[in-house]
Design a protein around this motif. Structure first.
Motif, PDB file in Angstrom:
ATOM      1  N   VAL A   1       0.857  -1.181   0.000  1.00 51.31           N
ATOM      2  CA  VAL A   1       0.000   0.000   0.000  1.00 51.31           C
ATOM      3  C   VAL A   1       0.893   1.230   0.000  1.00 51.31           C
ATOM      4  N   VAL A   2       0.649   2.124  -0.932  1.00 50.85           N
ATOM      5  CA  VAL A   2       1.424   3.363  -1.004  1.00 50.85           C
ATOM      6  C   VAL A   2       0.601   4.472  -0.373  1.00 50.85           C
ATOM      7  N   ILE A   3       1.194   5.166   0.583  1.00 52.69           N
ATOM      8  CA  ILE A   3       0.469   6.217   1.301  1.00 52.69           C
ATOM      9  C   ILE A   3      -0.077   7.237   0.308  1.00 52.69           C
ATOM     10  N   GLY A   4      -1.385   7.529   0.462  1.00 51.86           N
ATOM     11  CA  GLY A   4      -2.029   8.520  -0.389  1.00 51.86           C
ATOM     12  C   GLY A   4      -2.617   7.949  -1.663  1.00 51.86           C
ATOM     13  N   GLU A   5      -2.303   6.690  -1.969  1.00 52.89           N
ATOM     14  CA  GLU A   5      -2.864   6.093  -3.188  1.00 52.89           C
ATOM     15  C   GLU A   5      -4.099   5.265  -2.877  1.00 52.89           C
ATOM     16  N   ALA A   6      -5.069   5.293  -3.773  1.00 54.64           N
ATOM     17  CA  ALA A   6      -6.308   4.530  -3.593  1.00 54.64           C
ATOM     18  C   ALA A   6      -6.048   3.039  -3.762  1.00 54.64           C
TER      19      ALA A   6
ATOM     20  N   LEU B   1     -19.977   0.115  -6.144  1.00 54.82           N
ATOM     21  CA  LEU B   1     -18.793  -0.075  -5.303  1.00 54.82           C
ATOM     22  C   LEU B   1     -17.528  -0.367  -6.111  1.00 54.82           C
ATOM     23  N   LYS B   2     -17.682  -1.018  -7.243  1.00 53.56           N
ATOM     24  CA  LYS B   2     -16.518  -1.409  -8.054  1.00 53.56           C
ATOM     25  C   LYS B   2     -15.647  -0.195  -8.362  1.00 53.56           C
ATOM     26  N   ASN B   3     -14.355  -0.361  -8.139  1.00 54.71           N
ATOM     27  CA  ASN B   3     -13.329   0.655  -8.408  1.00 54.71           C
ATOM     28  C   ASN B   3     -13.317   1.821  -7.425  1.00 54.71           C
ATOM     29  N   ARG B   4     -14.260   1.843  -6.455  1.00 54.68           N
ATOM     30  CA  ARG B   4     -14.121   2.860  -5.394  1.00 54.68           C
ATOM     31  C   ARG B   4     -12.936   2.489  -4.514  1.00 54.68           C
ATOM     32  N   ASN B   5     -12.395   3.488  -3.821  1.00 57.19           N
ATOM     33  CA  ASN B   5     -11.269   3.257  -2.919  1.00 57.19           C
ATOM     34  C   ASN B   5     -11.759   2.474  -1.688  1.00 57.19           C
ATOM     35  N   ALA B   6     -11.256   1.256  -1.533  1.00 61.12           N
ATOM     36  CA  ALA B   6     -11.699   0.399  -0.432  1.00 61.12           C
ATOM     37  C   ALA B   6     -11.390   1.016   0.937  1.00 61.12           C
ATOM     38  N   LEU B   7     -10.417   1.925   0.988  1.00 62.73           N
ATOM     39  CA  LEU B   7     -10.047   2.526   2.278  1.00 62.73           C
ATOM     40  C   LEU B   7     -11.066   3.582   2.715  1.00 62.73           C
ATOM     41  N   ASN B   8     -11.835   4.120   1.760  1.00 61.90           N
ATOM     42  CA  ASN B   8     -12.829   5.154   2.088  1.00 61.90           C
ATOM     43  C   ASN B   8     -14.176   4.497   2.381  1.00 61.90           C
ATOM     44  N   ILE B   9     -14.268   3.877   3.556  1.00 60.34           N
ATOM     45  CA  ILE B   9     -15.461   3.081   3.871  1.00 60.34           C
ATOM     46  C   ILE B   9     -16.702   3.961   3.970  1.00 60.34           C
ATOM     47  N   GLU B  10     -16.578   5.139   4.548  1.00 58.52           N
ATOM     48  CA  GLU B  10     -17.763   5.991   4.700  1.00 58.52           C
ATOM     49  C   GLU B  10     -18.286   6.432   3.327  1.00 58.52           C
ATOM     50  N   GLU B  11     -17.373   6.679   2.391  1.00 52.88           N
ATOM     51  CA  GLU B  11     -17.812   7.026   1.033  1.00 52.88           C
ATOM     52  C   GLU B  11     -18.591   5.850   0.431  1.00 52.88           C
ATOM     53  N   CYS B  12     -18.091   4.633   0.621  1.00 50.67           N
ATOM     54  CA  CYS B  12     -18.787   3.440   0.119  1.00 50.67           C
ATOM     55  C   CYS B  12     -20.149   3.303   0.796  1.00 50.67           C
ATOM     56  N   TRP B  13     -20.181   3.569   2.113  1.00 48.64           N
ATOM     57  CA  TRP B  13     -21.423   3.438   2.893  1.00 48.64           C
ATOM     58  C   TRP B  13     -22.479   4.405   2.365  1.00 48.64           C
ATOM     59  N   GLN B  14     -22.062   5.650   2.137  1.00 49.71           N
ATOM     60  CA  GLN B  14     -23.009   6.660   1.637  1.00 49.71           C
ATOM     61  C   GLN B  14     -23.500   6.290   0.231  1.00 49.71           C
TER      62      GLN B  14
END
Ligand code: MG
Length: 376
Positions: free
Chosen positions: A8-13, A78-91
């Motif tokens: 995982v690279v810091i700052g990358e999706a 959900l496909k291709n969304r950043n898995a680390l941004n869970i709240e964005e996925c939730w919304q």
């Protein structure tokens, strides 16, 4: 699928690559009933989300329709969304089910995906959920829960006494199927566990208002019951409040297991309907929804109790400050033993998350589960 971790690279999706859904119907070990329904199986909808060479596991105890809903309405958002941004996925998921209706099956579906996303994020970052969210306690208390109205007196007493022997401090039984026989069943339960344990009852909304007030007093006086769950259906906020105002002062009125959206829990708290709010991460929007409920409890200064699915709740329960305990529900404890790797052992009625396993620490024994698979 093999875990082939990518750096995982810091700052990358870390884009979501794949979401796999399945459903399993597991028979109970005997016919079961409570105050209002009967059942002989439990259906579990599972989700595996893959990203960054890792795979997260989540589930809901929900009808297979929740699995179909994930396939039909959620995956494309959900496909291709950043898995680390869970709240964005939730919304995005909440928005996607607007026309289908949020409470019920749709929020169970969101819950299964959300818990998989949290597990996935923990695995990507190689950190346990208690570290990812931030723990406020190292272990969480359980209460034994079963005591079905379908049980004979000897089954009821043996189950509750078994939890007492394992060190549980509280046990819960079902009431409400035959109100005229309930006081005796509750006395039988008290006789089986002795005087030291706290005894809880759950009517699943079976009683009328006046019936519930009368029984609250008798359960308290005759058997020392300190927790009366859903004496009225949980939508009768006035009725629950009536029980709080007219029941014994040491008896907690509890409800909330049928809550899905944050607004439902806010309305229950605003009505002053409960002494302890219940919430279920497999229904209320996963860990994300559960933490929102915990924040509401904090604001209203009301304790929170996790409903069922004890293994799934253990880590988030250690991170929710207002949490009092987790319901160690017989059916779900049994399913966890049968079908999950990484289940925590109850130690004296407590669960202590493993700080060395990333995510929530649970995985599905897919080969063992296969015999219970149902089509979506
Ligand atoms: Mg209940």
């Amino acid at each position: 699928m093999i875990d082939t971790a990518e750096q995982v690279v810091i700052g990358e999706a870390v884009p979501i690559e794949n979401i796999a859904v399945a459903a399993y119907k597991i028979p109970t070990d005997s016919p079961e009933s409570d105050g209002t329904i009967e059942w002989d199986s439990t259906t579990m909808v599972t989700v595996h989300v893959a990203a960054g060479g890792r795979r997260g596991f989540g589930f809901s105890y929900a009808p297979a329709a929740a699995g179909r809903l994930i396939n039909e309405l959620l995956i494309e958002h959900l496909k291709n969304r950043n898995a680390l941004n869970i709240e964005e996925c939730w919304q995005a998921m909440v928005a996607a089910v607007r026309n289908a209706g949020q409470p019920g099956v749709a929020f169970c579906a969101i819950s299964a995906v959300d818990t998989a996303l949290w597990d996935l994020k923990g695995k990507i970052l190689q950190i346990p959920l208690v570290g990812l969210i931030g723990a406020v306690r190292e272990e969480v208390e359980l209460y034994g829960s079963g005591g079905f109205t379908s049980y004979s007196k000897s089954q009821l007493q043996a189950q509750l006494a078994g939890w007492a022997e394992q060190g549980f401090h509280h046990v819960k039984m079902k009431v409400g199927r035959q109100p005229q026989a309930d006081c005796q069943r509750v006395r039988d339960a008290r006789a089986a566990i002795g005087d030291q344990l706290e005894l809880f009852v759950d009517a699943n909304g079976a009683y009328s208002r006046k019936q519930a007030v009368g029984l609250a007093r008798r359960f308290a006086e005759e058997s020392g019951v300190v927790w009366f769950e859903e004496p009225r259906p949980s939508d009768d906020l006035e009725g629950l409040r009536l029980l709080r105002d007219h029941g014994p002062s040491f008896m907690d009125i509890a409800a909330g297991e049928y809550g899905y959206t944050p607004g439902y829990f806010r309305r229950m708290l605003e009505a002053g309907a409960v002494d302890c709010l219940q919430a279920d991460a497999t229904r209320c929007g996963g860990y994300s929804g559960f933490l929102k409920v915990a924040a509401l409890c904090d604001a209203f200064d009301i304790p929170l109790s996790a409903h069922c699915a004890p293994q799934l709740h253990a880590q988030v329960a250690c991170c929710a400050a207002p949490l009092r305990h987790i319901e160690y529900f017989h059916d779900h404890a049994r399913i966890a033993e049968m079908l999950f790797d990484g289940s925590l052992e109850s130690n004296g009625g407590h669960l202590r998350p493993d700080a060395h396993r990333p995510g929530h620490g649970l995985s599905l024994k897919i080969v063992d589960a296969q015999r219970y698979a149902v089509s979506l």
